[in-house]
Design a protein around this motif. Structure first.
Motif, PDB file in Angstrom:
ATOM      1  N   HIS A  12       2.792  -0.085   4.462  1.00 15.72           N
ATOM      2  CA  HIS A  12       1.859   1.015   4.685  1.00 15.72           C
ATOM      3  C   HIS A  12       0.536   0.845   3.938  1.00 15.72           C
ATOM      4  O   HIS A  12      -0.211   1.815   3.791  1.00 15.72           O
ATOM      5  CB  HIS A  12       2.511   2.344   4.280  1.00 15.72           C
ATOM      6  CG  HIS A  12       3.797   2.602   4.995  1.00 15.72           C
ATOM      7  ND1 HIS A  12       3.850   2.883   6.347  1.00 15.72           N
ATOM      8  CD2 HIS A  12       5.075   2.582   4.560  1.00 15.72           C
ATOM      9  CE1 HIS A  12       5.121   3.037   6.705  1.00 15.72           C
ATOM     10  NE2 HIS A  12       5.876   2.860   5.641  1.00 15.72           N
ATOM     11  N   GLN A  13       0.208  -0.365   3.536  1.00 23.38           N
ATOM     12  CA  GLN A  13      -1.006  -0.555   2.744  1.00 23.38           C
ATOM     13  C   GLN A  13      -2.287  -0.260   3.513  1.00 23.38           C
ATOM     14  O   GLN A  13      -3.306   0.075   2.926  1.00 23.38           O
ATOM     15  CB  GLN A  13      -1.041  -1.948   2.133  1.00 23.38           C
ATOM     16  CG  GLN A  13      -1.109  -3.080   3.112  1.00 23.38           C
ATOM     17  CD  GLN A  13      -1.033  -4.419   2.407  1.00 23.38           C
ATOM     18  OE1 GLN A  13      -1.460  -4.547   1.261  1.00 23.38           O
ATOM     19  NE2 GLN A  13      -0.495  -5.411   3.079  1.00 23.38           N
ATOM     20  N   ARG A  14      -2.237  -0.306   4.838  1.00 24.23           N
ATOM     21  CA  ARG A  14      -3.447  -0.008   5.608  1.00 24.23           C
ATOM     22  C   ARG A  14      -3.911   1.425   5.371  1.00 24.23           C
ATOM     23  O   ARG A  14      -5.105   1.709   5.417  1.00 24.23           O
ATOM     24  CB  ARG A  14      -3.248  -0.288   7.088  1.00 24.23           C
ATOM     25  CG  ARG A  14      -2.290   0.613   7.787  1.00 24.23           C
ATOM     26  CD  ARG A  14      -2.127   0.268   9.269  1.00 24.23           C
ATOM     27  NE  ARG A  14      -1.205   1.170   9.889  1.00 24.23           N
ATOM     28  CZ  ARG A  14      -1.487   2.431  10.215  1.00 24.23           C
ATOM     29  NH1 ARG A  14      -2.673   2.914   9.994  1.00 24.23           N
ATOM     30  NH2 ARG A  14      -0.573   3.208  10.770  1.00 24.23           N
ATOM     31  N   TYR A  17      -5.875   1.182   2.166  1.00 27.32           N
ATOM     32  CA  TYR A  17      -7.158   0.531   2.438  1.00 27.32           C
ATOM     33  C   TYR A  17      -8.122   1.494   3.108  1.00 27.32           C
ATOM     34  O   TYR A  17      -9.291   1.571   2.766  1.00 27.32           O
ATOM     35  CB  TYR A  17      -6.987  -0.697   3.343  1.00 27.32           C
ATOM     36  CG  TYR A  17      -6.333  -1.872   2.676  1.00 27.32           C
ATOM     37  CD1 TYR A  17      -6.743  -2.323   1.428  1.00 27.32           C
ATOM     38  CD2 TYR A  17      -5.304  -2.550   3.307  1.00 27.32           C
ATOM     39  CE1 TYR A  17      -6.136  -3.402   0.818  1.00 27.32           C
ATOM     40  CE2 TYR A  17      -4.691  -3.635   2.703  1.00 27.32           C
ATOM     41  CZ  TYR A  17      -5.114  -4.056   1.459  1.00 27.32           C
ATOM     42  OH  TYR A  17      -4.517  -5.125   0.868  1.00 27.32           O
ATOM     43  N   LYS A  18      -7.618   2.222   4.083  1.00 31.79           N
ATOM     44  CA  LYS A  18      -8.474   3.148   4.832  1.00 31.79           C
ATOM     45  C   LYS A  18      -9.040   4.220   3.910  1.00 31.79           C
ATOM     46  O   LYS A  18     -10.243   4.497   3.932  1.00 31.79           O
ATOM     47  CB  LYS A  18      -7.688   3.779   5.974  1.00 31.79           C
ATOM     48  CG  LYS A  18      -8.543   4.642   6.877  1.00 31.79           C
ATOM     49  CD  LYS A  18      -7.751   5.206   8.016  1.00 31.79           C
ATOM     50  CE  LYS A  18      -7.315   4.082   8.910  1.00 31.79           C
ATOM     51  NZ  LYS A  18      -6.544   4.504  10.053  1.00 31.79           N
ATOM     52  N   PRO A  89      -5.773  -8.247  -1.167  1.00 32.32           N
ATOM     53  CA  PRO A  89      -5.915  -7.995   0.267  1.00 32.32           C
ATOM     54  C   PRO A  89      -6.946  -8.918   0.909  1.00 32.32           C
ATOM     55  O   PRO A  89      -7.927  -9.288   0.284  1.00 32.32           O
ATOM     56  CB  PRO A  89      -6.375  -6.548   0.329  1.00 32.32           C
ATOM     57  CG  PRO A  89      -7.053  -6.316  -0.977  1.00 32.32           C
ATOM     58  CD  PRO A  89      -6.330  -7.172  -1.974  1.00 32.32           C
ATOM     59  N   GLN A  91      -9.422  -8.907   4.031  1.00 29.95           N
ATOM     60  CA  GLN A  91      -9.963  -7.968   4.997  1.00 29.95           C
ATOM     61  C   GLN A  91     -11.083  -8.612   5.794  1.00 29.95           C
ATOM     62  O   GLN A  91     -12.075  -9.048   5.229  1.00 29.95           O
ATOM     63  CB  GLN A  91     -10.515  -6.728   4.307  1.00 29.95           C
ATOM     64  CG  GLN A  91      -9.461  -5.899   3.624  1.00 29.95           C
ATOM     65  CD  GLN A  91     -10.084  -4.701   2.943  1.00 29.95           C
ATOM     66  OE1 GLN A  91     -11.160  -4.784   2.390  1.00 29.95           O
ATOM     67  NE2 GLN A  91      -9.383  -3.590   2.980  1.00 29.95           N
ATOM     68  N   GLU A  97     -16.672  -1.502  12.780  1.00 30.11           N
ATOM     69  CA  GLU A  97     -15.779  -0.861  11.815  1.00 30.11           C
ATOM     70  C   GLU A  97     -16.537  -0.512  10.541  1.00 30.11           C
ATOM     71  O   GLU A  97     -16.353   0.571   9.982  1.00 30.11           O
ATOM     72  CB  GLU A  97     -14.608  -1.803  11.499  1.00 30.11           C
ATOM     73  CG  GLU A  97     -13.541  -1.191  10.648  1.00 30.11           C
ATOM     74  CD  GLU A  97     -12.373  -2.129  10.421  1.00 30.11           C
ATOM     75  OE1 GLU A  97     -11.668  -1.925   9.424  1.00 30.11           O
ATOM     76  OE2 GLU A  97     -12.162  -3.055  11.211  1.00 30.11           O
ATOM     77  N   GLU A 120      -5.233   8.899  12.254  1.00 28.19           N
ATOM     78  CA  GLU A 120      -3.890   8.324  12.145  1.00 28.19           C
ATOM     79  C   GLU A 120      -2.899   9.018  13.073  1.00 28.19           C
ATOM     80  O   GLU A 120      -1.696   8.819  12.958  1.00 28.19           O
ATOM     81  CB  GLU A 120      -3.384   8.418  10.711  1.00 28.19           C
ATOM     82  CG  GLU A 120      -3.978   7.401   9.782  1.00 28.19           C
ATOM     83  CD  GLU A 120      -3.578   5.982  10.136  1.00 28.19           C
ATOM     84  OE1 GLU A 120      -2.392   5.723  10.404  1.00 28.19           O
ATOM     85  OE2 GLU A 120      -4.475   5.126  10.134  1.00 28.19           O
TER      86      GLU A 120
END
Length: 158
Positions: A12-14, A17-18, A89, A91, A97, A120
């Motif tokens: 669930h690291q996204r 990051y978000k 990470p 990216q 984006e 989400e």
């Protein structure tokens, strides 16, 4: 416990990051916030009771950490607990984006929290539960946020 935590964060690291990209401008500040969120998740992980989805729990801690640290004065902190190390990470960010995150950073803290949950695919009911505002007000706020973002996209001031 450490292995389960690392697997959970890896999956669930996204989300982290978000939130980091929404609340910080520079890659260095984003990485610092990412690490602070992971630290807060590590501290809270033993108390997670599975009464909500893991993603909901991660979002709640990530958003609270981002908003609290955004307002907090920088001061020396003594950390006695150490979360496990995570891989650096990687990216790759498209121009579109990057524009989106710059636009989102122009919103207020509460607006960023609402739109990130909406993006989400959280329902209005879930967003209301997470943020503590009514479902109707979630809809009103999201409409206002969409209008702000439309105005930004047509003016392209970012």
């Amino acid at each position: 416990m450490e292995k389960i935590f690392l697997e959970t964060i890896g999956e669930h690291q996204r989300i982290i990051y978000k939130v980091s990209r929404m609340y910080r401008n520079t890659p260095e500040d984003q990485q610092d916030l990412f690490q602070e969120i992971v630290y807060q998740l590590w501290r809270a992980f033993p108390g997670f009771r599975h009464e909500s989805k893991i993603t909901t729990w991660i979002y709640r801690i990530a958003l609270n950490t981002a908003m609290a640290s955004y307002r907090k004065q920088k001061s020396p902190v003594s950390i006695t607990e150490h979360p496990p190390d995570l891989a650096e990470p990687i990216q790759a960010v498209s121009e579109r984006e990057e524009w989106l995150f710059r636009a989102l950073r122009t919103l207020s803290e509460s607006e960023r929290a609402l739109i990130s949950l909406y993006l989400e695919d959280y329902s209005y009911t879930e967003i209301a539960s997470l943020t503590g505002i009514s479902e109707n007000y979630v809809g009103v706020k999201l409409n206002r946020i969409r209008e702000k973002l439309k105005t930004l996209s047509t003016s392209s001031n970012l």
